[in-house]
Design an enzyme around this catalytic site. Structure first.
Site, PDB file in Angstrom:
ATOM      1  N   ALA A 161     -10.470  -9.745  -9.109  1.00 54.07           N
ATOM      2  CA  ALA A 161     -10.395 -11.296 -10.051  1.00 54.07           C
ATOM      3  C   ALA A 161      -9.105 -11.954  -9.111  1.00 54.07           C
ATOM      4  CB  ALA A 161      -9.609 -10.564 -11.377  1.00 54.07           C
TER       5      ALA A 161
ATOM      6  N   TYR B 165     -20.399  -1.311  -9.815  1.00 53.66           N
ATOM      7  CA  TYR B 165     -19.329   0.425 -10.367  1.00 53.66           C
ATOM      8  C   TYR B 165     -20.662   1.355 -10.174  1.00 53.66           C
ATOM      9  CZ  TYR B 165     -14.891  -0.731 -11.488  1.00 53.66           C
ATOM     10  OH  TYR B 165     -13.080  -0.938 -11.517  1.00 53.66           O
TER      11      TYR B 165
ATOM     12  N   GLY C 126      -6.916  -2.643  -7.918  1.00 56.99           N
ATOM     13  CA  GLY C 126      -8.814  -3.232  -7.058  1.00 56.99           C
ATOM     14  C   GLY C 126      -8.648  -4.021  -8.005  1.00 56.99           C
ATOM     15  N   ASP C 127     -10.002  -4.056  -9.515  1.00 56.18           N
ATOM     16  CA  ASP C 127     -10.406  -5.071 -10.473  1.00 56.18           C
ATOM     17  C   ASP C 127      -8.949  -6.163 -10.514  1.00 56.18           C
ATOM     18  OD1 ASP C 127     -12.763  -3.894 -11.578  1.00 56.18           O
ATOM     19  OD2 ASP C 127     -10.671  -2.214 -12.094  1.00 56.18           O
ATOM     20  N   ARG C 128      -7.541  -5.779 -10.153  1.00 58.83           N
ATOM     21  CA  ARG C 128      -6.561  -7.280 -10.337  1.00 58.83           C
ATOM     22  C   ARG C 128      -6.765  -8.054  -8.843  1.00 58.83           C
ATOM     23  NH1 ARG C 128      -4.235 -10.691 -13.397  1.00 58.83           N
ATOM     24  NH2 ARG C 128      -5.882 -12.574 -11.826  1.00 58.83           N
TER      25      ARG C 128
END
Length: 485
Positions: free
Chosen positions: A255, A142, A250-252
């Site tokens: 991951a 980030y 997006g993080d899902r």
């Protein structure tokens, strides 16, 4: 035999503390034209790289998060949210943990307030050792220093997945999969504002080369993801579109992809699973529905699940146009500003793989023209005894599918001449994976079209069905002969 346990994952990146103030709004403020949000419930959850780590841990895998983290109030709250699921290795920081607060009314964001300027200020021996010994690494950058502080050791041991952000650094060479969002990919590739498949495909291929990555998967929100190895792209459409809050999708995605690669999956398998999981995540309420304890002690009530609709990315034209002339249909759709999609094949024994391919192809635009081999063409390609079904029957079955708007026939071995007349915007081929050849790709470029691969359902094949049927008939005859004896 029990399934193998999920492989461990190390997440490197910048953690945030996310806060939602969720309430209702049914009036405007008397002193300004802004909504008054009342009866707010405050909920805290991990954000940034911490959200990716939390989601990976929630999948049942051991997770270590390496991030800048001090001893301020926000940092202590984040540690409590992550314990005991995630092991944290803290990097030194220059300030308090960044916080992101969203104000929501009826579960829709109204405003956002950011505070905290903490950045990772250096590496530690424990962080370096964890990366060097990691089974798999996900970088969630980030732009707040964590990836920069550990760039040298990440270059020694390239990550499985690098999830980039505009304020962060470029991925280290050799990263197996980079997962920019669509807007980020256009920014990184300097590809302009276009969101058509041709622009996105060229941008993704350029990023593969610029970043010296093994692959780039551009996440397209409700349209799925586009995977490129630097040549013909493989498109993974989302199974459904959801009108709700996509926060954390997006993080899902990252991951899930990193976890599947850690478990030994191929890149294509990891991306397919990530698209499906991210879609399910948004459908269930996304990050706003994560069951972390609310800050105020009130029972956490995730937002209700909204209605899920079949994915129709364009929606500019009627779903069924009904034109018998494929060329006239294509010209009419183009004249109306729509996108013409074409797909081709023999479609001899229509099976689930064919149907899935055609349904996904139709979602890419506003009409679908199926280009089908004539009987003579099939016989030249497949040999005597094929096709099993004559052309008239194959056309009738294809036209019965709701996703097919028109059928065009070609007598040659390849559909180039037919495509030159139709001039589709998108040409779809079914393939096992993105290494498959697309000989029509150069032709599509002549008029600005784009050839893409869509994954077939594994193990479905007309040839296999025909062989299976022939084997069954032979076995029945043999059994019958044995009984007669």
């Amino acid at each position: 035999m029990s399934e193998r346990a999920p492989a461990p994952l190390v997440v490197v990146g910048d953690a945030l503390l996310d806060r939602d103030l969720a309430g209702t709004a049914d009036r405007l403020a008397p002193d300004a034209p802004v909504p008054v949000v009342a009866d707010c419930v405050e909920r805290l959850r991990p954000g940034g790289a911490a959200l990716a780590a939390y989601l990976a841990a929630r999948d049942g895998r051991p997770v270590t998060l390496i991030t800048g983290l001090g001893d301020d109030d926000a940092a202590r709250r984040l540690r409590r949210l992550l314990e005991p699921r995630v092991r944290v290795i803290a990097l030194p920081v220059t300030g308090p943990l960044p916080e992101k607060t969203r104000l929501l009314a009826q579960h829709r964001p109204v405003a956002r307030v950011d505070r905290g300027d903490g950045r990772a200020a250096g590496a530690t021996d424990a962080a370096r050792a964890a990366i060097r010994s990691a089974h798999a690494v996900l970088v969630s950058d980030y732009g707040r220093g964590a990836a920069d502080a550990l760039r040298d050791v990440l270059a020694e041991r390239p990550p499985e997945v690098w999830d980039p952000h505009p304020r962060g650094a470029v991925p280290v060479p050799g990263t197996r999969l980079v997962t920019p969002a669509e807007k980020e990919a256009r920014l990184f590739a300097d590809g302009g504002p276009g969101d058509d498949l041709r622009t996105l495909s060229r941008g993704a291929a350029a990023l593969v080369r610029a970043w010296r990555a093994a692959a780039v998967a551009v996440t397209l929100g409700p349209r799925g993801a586009l995977l490129s190895y630097g040549d013909n792209p493989l498109l993974f459409p989302a199974p459904a579109a959801h009108p709700g809050d996509p926060c954390g999708a997006g993080d899902r995605f990252a991951a899930t992809a990193a976890g599947r690669l850690a478990d030994g999956a191929l890149v294509e398998e990891a991306v397919a699973r990530a698209v499906a999981t991210a879609t399910e995540f948004v459908t269930a309420g996304a990050a706003g529905a994560i069951g972390c304890e609310p800050a105020g002690g009130t029972a956490d009530r995730p937002p209700p699940r909204a209605h899920v609709r079949v994915h129709d990315p364009r929606g500019t034209l009627p779903a069924r146009l009904g034109a018998e002339d494929p060329r006239a249909l294509a010209e009419g759709v183009r004249a109306a500003g729509g996108t013409v999609v074409a797909a081709g094949g023999c479609f001899d024994l229509l099976h689930a793989g064919h149907v899935g391919l055609l349904e996904e192809a139709r979602r890419l635009g506003d009409c679908l023209v199926v280009c089908v081999n004539s009987d003579t063409s099939v016989r030249r390609r497949k040999g005597d005894g094929r096709p099993v079904n004559p052309l008239a029957d194959r056309i009738r079955v294809l036209k019965a599918l709701a996703c097919v708007d028109a059928v065009a026939v070609f007598d040659e071995d390849t559909p180039e001449r037919l495509l030159a007349r139709l001039r589709p915007d998108v040409w779809v081929k079914g393939g096992d994976y993105a290494g498959a050849d697309l000989p029509e790709a150069a032709l599509l470029e002549e008029w600005g079209g784009q050839a893409v691969l869509l994954p077939y359902l594994d193990g479905r094949s007309s040839t296999r069905l025909a062989a299976r049927a022939a084997a069954a008939v032979a076995a029945a005859r043999e059994a019958e002969a044995g009984g007669a004896r």
